[in-house]
Design an enzyme around this catalytic site. Sequence first.
Site, PDB file in Angstrom:
ATOM      1  N   GLY A  54     -63.689   1.710   9.743  1.00 33.20           N
ATOM      2  CA  GLY A  54     -62.492   0.780   8.400  1.00 33.20           C
ATOM      3  C   GLY A  54     -62.541   2.242   7.233  1.00 33.20           C
ATOM      4  CE  LYS A  78     -65.209   5.429   6.931  1.00 34.41           C
ATOM      5  NZ  LYS A  78     -65.027   4.882   7.667  1.00 34.41           N
ATOM      6  CB  THR A  79     -66.921   4.312   3.135  1.00 36.90           C
ATOM      7  OG1 THR A  79     -67.109   3.379   3.413  1.00 36.90           O
ATOM      8  CG2 THR A  79     -68.244   5.245   2.788  1.00 36.90           C
ATOM      9  CD  GLU A  82     -66.560  -7.333   1.485  1.00 35.81           C
ATOM     10  OE1 GLU A  82     -66.367  -5.909   1.553  1.00 35.81           O
ATOM     11  OE2 GLU A  82     -66.612  -7.249   2.965  1.00 35.81           O
ATOM     12  CE1 TYR A 129     -59.740  -5.526   5.898  1.00 31.01           C
ATOM     13  CE2 TYR A 129     -60.084  -7.763   4.951  1.00 31.01           C
ATOM     14  CZ  TYR A 129     -60.301  -6.686   5.660  1.00 31.01           C
ATOM     15  OH  TYR A 129     -61.376  -7.531   6.885  1.00 31.01           O
ATOM     16  NE  ARG A 151     -59.849  -1.630   5.360  1.00 33.99           N
ATOM     17  CZ  ARG A 151     -60.534  -1.478   6.173  1.00 33.99           C
ATOM     18  NH1 ARG A 151     -61.895  -1.888   5.912  1.00 33.99           N
ATOM     19  NH2 ARG A 151     -59.860  -2.438   7.290  1.00 33.99           N
TER      20      ARG A 151
HETATM   21  P1  FBP Z   1     -66.400   1.780   6.822  1.00 33.52           P
HETATM   22  O1  FBP Z   1     -67.855   1.419   6.197  1.00 33.52           O
HETATM   23  O2  FBP Z   1     -66.556   2.190   8.554  1.00 33.52           O
HETATM   24  O3  FBP Z   1     -65.960   2.919   5.695  1.00 33.52           O
HETATM   25  O4  FBP Z   1     -66.009   0.821   6.709  1.00 33.52           O
HETATM   26  C1  FBP Z   1     -65.357  -0.027   4.847  1.00 33.52           C
HETATM   27  C2  FBP Z   1     -65.124  -1.389   4.495  1.00 33.52           C
HETATM   28  O5  FBP Z   1     -64.061  -1.266   4.261  1.00 33.52           O
HETATM   29  C3  FBP Z   1     -66.012  -2.455   3.579  1.00 33.52           C
HETATM   30  O6  FBP Z   1     -65.632  -2.465   2.522  1.00 33.52           O
HETATM   31  C4  FBP Z   1     -65.675  -4.099   4.381  1.00 33.52           C
HETATM   32  O7  FBP Z   1     -67.196  -4.602   4.969  1.00 33.52           O
HETATM   33  C5  FBP Z   1     -65.642  -3.529   5.789  1.00 33.52           C
HETATM   34  O8  FBP Z   1     -65.004  -2.354   5.891  1.00 33.52           O
HETATM   35  C6  FBP Z   1     -64.415  -4.263   6.718  1.00 33.52           C
HETATM   36  O9  FBP Z   1     -64.259  -4.143   7.793  1.00 33.52           O
HETATM   37  P2  FBP Z   1     -62.881  -4.806   9.081  1.00 33.52           P
HETATM   38  O10 FBP Z   1     -62.374  -3.647   8.510  1.00 33.52           O
HETATM   39  O11 FBP Z   1     -64.045  -4.519  10.280  1.00 33.52           O
HETATM   40  O12 FBP Z   1     -62.674  -6.085   8.739  1.00 33.52           O
END
Ligand code: FBP
Length: 552
Positions: A81, A202-203, A311, A426, A429
């Site tokens: 993500g 990252k996250t 979430e 989103y 992010r």
């Molecule tokens: P990462 O762990 O890959 O950094 O992604 C986290 C995240 O943003 C979560 O907070 C969320 O639940 C998920 O990705 C959403 O995923 P997608 O972008 O596939 O809808």
Amino acid sequence: MNISPLQKARYEYVPKLPGMLRGGIAEISVKEGAATQSVADQEKIKALFPNTYGEKEITFEKGKNTSPVKKQVVGVILSGGQAPGGHNVICGLYDALKATDPDNVLLGFKGGPSGLTDDNYLVFEDDYIDQFRNTGGFDIIGSGRTKLETEEQFKVAAEVCKKHGVTAIVIIGGDDSNTNAAVLAEYFAAHKTGVQVIGCPKTIDGDLKNEDIECSFGFDTATKTYSELIGNIERDANSAKKYWHFIKVMGRSASHVALECALETQPNICLIGEEVAAKKMSLSAIADQIADSVAKRAAKGMNFGVAIIPEGIVEFVPEFSVLIAEINELLAGGKADAFNALPSWDAKYAFIEKGLTKESMAVFAILPQSIQQQLFLDRDPHGNVQVSLIESEKLFSALVADNLAQRKKAGTYNGKFSAQHHFFGYEGRDAFPSNFDADYCYSLGYNAFMLIQYGYNGYLSKVSNLSRPAEEWKAGGMPITKMMNIERRNGQDKPVIRKALVELDGKPFKYFEENREKWAAETCFKYPGAIQYYGPAEVCDLTTVTLALEKG
Ligand code: FBP
């Protein structure tokens, strides 16, 4: 030009490096520390990583650069993500690589890890990279969730690296991606490919965190973005005095994001999944806790409030995870088609009633119908319920409404309850990275190149002392195997980086716990406002409250 004034201004921002990386490439020397061990299961991890286990901790310091002269062709991958600052990791990596030797090459593998195995890449050049400096998003090369984990994929990756003369791969990802980075590093070492692998943490979820990694990048900007919005809603609630706002915030599993937003905005309620699991709280118990706050405030004439819902919450509610497991089972092996063919919701309900245990049916029965139906609609490619899509903000407000209706009947509550719902995910992010994330990410990338240049393999780029000004940050590297233990995944024992959940005896949670009763009954809202990029350091270079409490 199709760019905003802020974007234009951000191109000019010069990210701050840790003091030890300032003064030019020629001035960066390396200091090796003690040999490392994995956090648990040492013998098993050692056996799985015979070529990369037990390496030394690395710190950079000012001094003569003694790294060998070698042409570097580095490939970079964005994995998973989006998280604000990813572009700056690549910019830092590029700048250090070019400052070392203008003939060095940086390749960007497109669309995530599959870019490497599909040999789908671009070559970075100044004009291209300059359009992404200090900006949000991962659109510079795109990202993806393909996992690099099989021997076959590693073999193809080695061939692609050989074809382009790649000397190192940098993987920018979360706990799973960096676990895979360690496995790839071991494969490359075992097959004497000469290709190094370096990871970057990252996250936005903040769950790649341990005694070496103080925080993953993106957490700072994402939580500040959500907190700005939550603060605005609090102000609206306090002005109109007529709504309870239920706000779900992103964070797939751990509740770090929700907790940080609560520390920044002081809402009336914030649920923490890890606490719910530890106390084995039921849905009704959670609803009761929120309804208590609604009732207390109503008694003082305050029929408004704000509740933050993480979430990942429902998976932490023991009875709910049992329900999900039973639903997955109920529709497994093609039974979903038969279920979908049933003519009406009543017929489907009867099918569900027959298939679930009495306990799970009792939980199912108290859910609002929209959520009941969601559990049977949104399924992942494996046919499982997509828990993250459950509108838990609506679920809890409906349960609270029921609870209050009962209190009304019993004569113990006489307020008004009108709910609004929001999901912030989103929009956080891909925000322009805060100065903290812009600086941290650029430093992680710059530092990753220094690890490559000094010949390290299987390391995570490490920048620490982050609660202090950037000048005092420390740069170095830590073998990824040090962060690993063995966990059961899909019925198999796997070496993985430990995921960090919210610690209930940690300072951030303790602070929240000490204050939440007051926040629930009174109006203590705090309005953080928008991220500031220009102005005094005490406004622009703030870290998260979580980091300040943990490390300050
Ligand atoms: P990462 O762990 O890959 O950094 O992604 C986290 C995240 O943003 C979560 O907070 C969320 O639940 C998920 O990705 C959403 O995923 P997608 O972008 O596939 O809808």
